[in-house]
Design an enzyme around this catalytic site. Structure first.
Site, short mmCIF file in Angstrom:
data_model
loop_
_atom_site.label_atom_id
_atom_site.label_comp_id
_atom_site.label_asym_id
_atom_site.label_seq_id
_atom_site.Cartn_x
_atom_site.Cartn_y
_atom_site.Cartn_z
NE ARG A 69 -2.10 -1.18 3.68
CZ ARG A 69 -1.74 -0.62 4.47
NH1 ARG A 69 -1.91 0.71 4.50
NH2 ARG A 69 -1.18 -1.01 5.41
CE1 TYR A 197 1.42 -6.63 -3.10
CE2 TYR A 197 0.07 -5.09 -1.70
CZ TYR A 197 0.75 -6.30 -1.77
OH TYR A 197 0.75 -7.08 -0.72
CE LYS A 206 -7.03 -3.98 5.22
NZ LYS A 206 -5.75 -4.26 5.29
CG HIS A 226 -6.94 -3.04 10.08
ND1 HIS A 226 -5.62 -2.86 10.11
CD2 HIS A 226 -6.88 -4.32 9.06
CE1 HIS A 226 -4.93 -3.68 9.31
NE2 HIS A 226 -5.59 -4.49 8.89
CB SER A 248 -0.61 -3.68 7.94
OG SER A 248 -1.82 -2.97 7.70
CB CYS A 250 0.72 -6.37 14.23
SG CYS A 250 1.80 -4.91 13.75
CG ASP A 277 -7.23 -7.39 7.01
OD1 ASP A 277 -6.26 -7.23 7.61
OD2 ASP A 277 -7.46 -6.64 5.87
NE ARG A 377 0.18 -8.79 2.57
CZ ARG A 377 -0.32 -8.34 3.48
NH1 ARG A 377 -1.44 -8.84 4.12
NH2 ARG A 377 0.14 -7.35 4.28
#
Ligand code: GTP
Ligand code: SPV
Ligand code: MN
Length: 595
Positions: A69, A197, A206, A226, A248, A250, A277, A377
């Site tokens: 991002r 991406y 998001k 989130h 993100s 974590c 998420d 990912r």
């Protein structure tokens, strides 16, 4: 496909703007998706992996300048700058539409315009919402078909309603200087140009499910967060649900799918995954907070995922999965990433598609030397997950008993603590900080304040967002979930993590649930309620009580510094900072002074 006038009108505008050679509605059928996969393989956009070992799986590489991002190029375009607030990039909507339409103009020439009708949340669920994304990327279509519910059914549910989110994605020439990820929450519109991406282009994720949806939730009285959602089943077969917000990279996917340690498994404890998420939460008829996962798949961090750290995530990736920017093992046409196992392939291409020499791997310079990009990912269907919850597809949501905040803090936050009440919990969330990760472009490992893990995702003024949390608390009253904070990432003097983490985090979840049920006492401290060390079960762990005490410690000096930093952080919000939070900070300072 539809007679919805608002849809037809917008699509006509898009066609005129973008000038595609062809237009294709995504109907959600397997045949259509299979044709697109074949086409992507034929053009080299995707690589078909070993059908025996990884059936239905593909590898895709993005441009090396387009791997995460881009927060500095992400905008919230509201008529009034104040609405976007101090933590978002802002631009006047008219100006931004003009700029983006200029960039996107005519860029679908020679390409196909794919129209993806999708539902965030089970199709038809009262908590679900609908979007339509147009894109010129097959990769986006195929990812959206995993991450959301796409197809004709969605249009039926939409009927002639205007309540849907417009999403325009144009790859253009993937030029980072012209890359923009823009949100127009007052028009339910998203425009993303010059990227291909993940979080920048899968507009349901998001962009819609957090930035636009948080704005909608603010206006309509619900929450878009989130957060992962999991159910913890106890030996009696009762399941308690918790939602957890970590920034993100974590640990949300890992916690959402955890397998409890052997001794707890034997007793009958089990975790069920609802989401990894994003969580949409609404107050239900009984006054409790109910959550759904608006997504239909996992867009998870690959590196570090292995059979031990996250068995369920790894299992989820074994079929019908798209891998992005991982290492390609040419010997058997499979994939690999750092932390998968200790056998890096010897005949392989790195995430950029270059011949890769694993012996040159340098931890200090991962981007240049690793096989897989640190933010590589997998896009895996949720139904592949061995521990997917029965509630996942139902759509009425699960009742949330606890909300957990957390982040990467090497020294400050203890392993776990409970807020004194909802307002104190909102304070803890508003003051959250974490070390930055590879999920966003920019410096790594820098501590930054990331309130509720929403800093990059809140679609309006964060001061108003805090106020919205406080309002929700008032409505929930004594039915409000209890709020906790966790930190799996305390390090010793050599920089090693002290807490084993992963599956062993179930030990902490058990304490959290016990607290929710009033089954266990706690120690009141300056920052909140901490566990009595003996209440965190250490069975079969080679951690002693003293070590545990060290990560449960609240250090006065460290926390005084923290309070000063929170004060600094709060200045940004000016008079939008709710006075309750200012009082909370003052209480914290007073409590610390008494220590
Ligand atoms: P996003 O998809 O970016 O939102 O990330 P996420 O929050 O889902 O993070 P994820 O679970 O993918 O974990 C990110 C990284 O943290 C991986 O490298 C994990 O190995 C690591 N990690 C996750 N849980 C733990 C834990 O309990 N302890 C430690 N030390 N590392 C963890
Ligand atoms: C995150 O960065 O929080 C993600 C990945 O979950 S992305 O979809 O790229 O935002
Ligand atoms: Mn995320």
């Amino acid at each position: 496909m539809t007679e919805n006038k608002t849809v037809i009108k917008w699509l006509e505008e898009m066609k005129t703007l973008l000038c595609p050679d062809k237009v294709m509605w995504i109907d959600g059928s397997e045949e259509q998706l299979e044709d697109l996969r074949k086409e992507a393989v034929a053009t080299g956009e995707m690589i078909k992996l070993n059908e025996e070992k990884l059936p239905g799986c593909y590898l895709h590489r993005t441009q090396p300048n387009d791997v995460a991002r881009v927060e500095d190029r992400t905008f919230i375009c509201t008529r009034d700058k104040e609405t976007a607030g101090p933590t978002n990039n802002w631009c006047d909507p008219d100006e931004m539409y003009k700029k983006l339409y200029n960039i996107a103009k005519g860029t679908y020439k020679g390409r196909t315009m794919y129209i993806i009708p999708y539902s965030m949340g089970p199709v038809g669920s009262p908590l679900a919402k609908i979007g339509i994304e147009v894109t010129d990327s097959i990769y986006v279509v195929l990812n959206m078909a995993i991450m959301t519910r796409v197809g004709t059914e969605v249009l039926k549910v939409l009927g002639d309603s205007d309540d849907w989110v417009r999403g325009l994605h144009a790859k253009c020439d993937v030029n980072p200087d012209n890359r923009y990820i823009c949100h127009f929450p007052e028009d339910n519109t998203i425009i993303s140009v010059n990227s291909a991406y993940g979080g920048n282009v899968l507009l349901g994720k998001k962009c819609f499910a957090l930035r636009i949806a948080s704005f909608q939730g603010w206006k309509e009285g619900w929450m878009a967060e989130h957060m992962l959602i999991l159910g913890l089943e106890n030996p009696k077969g009762e399941i308690k649900y918790v939602a957890a917000a970590f920034p993100s990279a974590c640990g949300k996917t890992n916690l959402a799918m955890l397998i409890p340690p052997e001794y707890l498994k034997k007793k009958g404890y089990k975790v069920w995954t609802v989401g990894d998420d994003i969580s949409w939460m609404k107050i239900g008829p009984d006054g409790r907070l109910y959550a759904i996962n608006p997504e239909n798949g996992f867009f998870g961090v690959a590196p570090g995922t292995n059979a031990k750290s996250n068995f369920n995530a790894l299992e989820s990736t074994k079929k019908n999965t798209i891998f992005t920017n991982v290492c390609h093992n040419l010997d058997d046409n499979t994939v690999w990433w750092e932390g998968l196992d200790n056998n890096p392939p010897t005949n392989a291409l790195n995430w950029k598609g270059e011949k890769w020499d694993y012996t040159k791997y340098d931890k200090a310079n991962k981007i240049a030397t690793s096989g897989a990009h640190p933010n590589s990912r997998f896009t895996a269907p949720a139904k592949n997950c061995p521990c997917i919850s029965d509630e996942f597809d139902k759509g009425q949501g699960v009742p949330i008993s606890a909300i957990i905040f957390g982040g990467r803090r090497a020294k400050c936050a203890p392993l776990v603590y409970q807020s004194k009440d909802w307002v104190n919990g909102v304070f803890i969330g508003s003051a959250m900080a974490s070390e930055t990760t590879a999920a966003a472009a920019g410096a790594l490992g820098v501590v930054r304040r990331d309130p509720m893990a929403m800093l990059p995702f809140c679609g309006y003024n964060m001061g108003e967002y805090f106020e919205h949390w406080l309002e929700m608390g008032k409505k929930l009253g004594d039915k409000a979930p209890k709020i906790f904070n966790v930190n799996w990432f305390r390090t010793d003097d050599d920089g090693n993590f002290i807490w084993p983490g992963y599956g062993d985090n179930a030990r902490v979840l058990n304490w959290i649930i016990d607290r929710c049920e009033g089954k266990t006492d706690a120690v009141e401290t300056a920052i909140g309620y901490l566990p009595k060390p003996e209440d965190i079960d250490l069975t079969d762990l080679d951690i002693d009580l003293e070590t545990l005490k060290s990560i449960l410690k609240v250090d006065k000096d460290v926390w005084e510094k923290e309070a000063a930093e929170i004060e600094e952080h709060y200045k940004k919000f000016g008079d939008k900072l709710p006075k309750e939070l200012r009082e909370q900070l003052n209480n914290l300072k007073a409590n610390l002074a008494k220590m």
